[in-house]
Design an enzyme around this catalytic site. Structure first.
Site, mmCIF file in Angstrom:
data_model
loop_
_atom_site.group_PDB
_atom_site.id
_atom_site.type_symbol
_atom_site.label_atom_id
_atom_site.label_comp_id
_atom_site.label_asym_id
_atom_site.label_seq_id
_atom_site.Cartn_x
_atom_site.Cartn_y
_atom_site.Cartn_z
ATOM 1 N N SER A 150 0.830 -1.196 0.000
ATOM 2 C CA SER A 150 0.000 0.000 0.000
ATOM 3 C C SER A 150 0.875 1.260 0.000
ATOM 4 C CB SER A 150 -0.967 -0.036 1.188
ATOM 5 O OG SER A 150 -1.929 0.978 1.098
ATOM 6 N N ASP A 239 -9.740 -4.511 -5.229
ATOM 7 C CA ASP A 239 -9.023 -3.373 -4.645
ATOM 8 C C ASP A 239 -9.172 -2.191 -5.593
ATOM 9 O OD1 ASP A 239 -7.286 -1.585 -3.435
ATOM 10 O OD2 ASP A 239 -5.485 -2.799 -3.761
ATOM 11 N N HIS A 269 -7.914 -5.009 -0.751
ATOM 12 C CA HIS A 269 -6.753 -4.247 -0.295
ATOM 13 C C HIS A 269 -6.415 -4.642 1.144
ATOM 14 C CE1 HIS A 269 -3.969 -0.874 -0.663
ATOM 15 N NE2 HIS A 269 -4.208 -0.647 0.610
#
Length: 297
Positions: A150, A239, A269
């Site tokens: 991320s 995601d 995610h």
């Protein structure tokens, strides 16, 4: 379609409140408090220790070895605003055990208290320290990779470009569900994972009004990508960042960088660190570990 394990977790967890300045402290605390349930107790290793890397806290994970270990610098996710050494401890332990490489987790400063460029500067400081003293603590710094998930993946690719420009390139980079440019088109998915509102909050926290978000340190795809290290990009089907992560992998390939993108079906995610929840998380870490073992051999 969402994986049954994802559906079960979403049903049990409900809908979290929107991420705001007011809800951020609770979100941070919850991120830490749920680590055991989400990721498990962690894999035993030969040694786990703390150090100050030029003033930046790090945690060093060492698998058993009779020779100097290759190194993977790991940068945790959390939108530049959440996460720490504890939230990703089980993941880093498992990655070290499977890859045979030392894993160095960097506890970079968080936004909004410490906006851009604090986090990436901390990463650079820690990497510089590792290259200087790594051999003294049993590390082979000539074989060093960088990885993150991320926001940590965003920092990783910026750090990789900076290292290339210094003439000290990483041997490999791994980007898991990466945040890329602030203008990147979001995938249209119905997901209990990262939401557009949360992503917008994180961008505002890290690069607030007045900061040029189009500069390469914030928009990595605008940089010269030639000569970046071999890259594995992992995305999740459900995601909002899937398409942008795949587009970045394609941009790397167009620049002549060995780049592979792999999408984990049914996942959301943040699945990567949730080793106790999702079978796919363990498979993804195993894939990353195999990639690192090959690139750092």
């Amino acid at each position: 379609m969402l994986h049954p394990q994802v559906r079960a977790v979403a049903k049990a967890g409900g809908v979290p409140p929107p991420l705001t300045v007011e809800t951020l402290p609770a979100a941070r605390a919850g991120f830490v408090a749920t680590t055991l349930a989400e990721a498990g107790p962690g894999t035993p290793l030969a040694a786990v220790s703390y150090a100050s890397a030029g003033g930046v806290p790090i945690r060093l994970y060492l698998p058993a070895s009779d020779s100097p270990l290759p190194v993977t610098v790991y940068l945790h996710g959390g939108g530049w605003a959440m996460g720490d050494l504890d939230t990703h401890d089980p993941l880093c332990r498992y990655l070290a055990a499977l890859s045979g490489a030392a894993v160095v987790a960097v506890d970079y400063r968080l936004a909004p208290e410490h906006p851009f460029p604090a986090a990436i500067d901390d990463v650079d400081t820690a990497v510089t320290w590792l290259r200087r003293v790594g051999s003294e603590i049993g590390l082979d710094v000539s074989r060093m990779a960088i990885a993150g998930d991320s926001a940590g993946a965003h920092l990783a690719t910026v750090a990789a470009r900076r290292a290339r420009d210094r003439g000290q390139p990483f041997a490999a980079q791994v980007l898991v569900c990466p945040i890329t440019d602030h203008t990147a088109e979001l995938s249209d998915v119905d997901s209990p994972g990262l939401l557009p509102q949360g992503l917008e909050f994180c961008w505002d926290a890290y690069a607030p009004e007045g900061v040029d978000r189009d500069q390469p340190d914030l928009a990595p795809s605008t940089a010269d990508l030639v000569g970046l290290p071999p890259t594995l990009v992992i995305t999740a089907e459900h995601d909002i960042l899937r398409a942008s992560g795949e587009a970045y992998a394609q941009a790397l390939a167009e620049a002549g960088v060995p780049a592979v993108a792999v999408c984990y079906q049914g996942m959301i995610h943040g699945f990567f660190r949730r080793l106790a929840r999702f079978d796919a998380a363990r498979q993804a870490v195993a894939q990353v570990a195999a990639n690192l073992r090959a690139e750092l051999s």
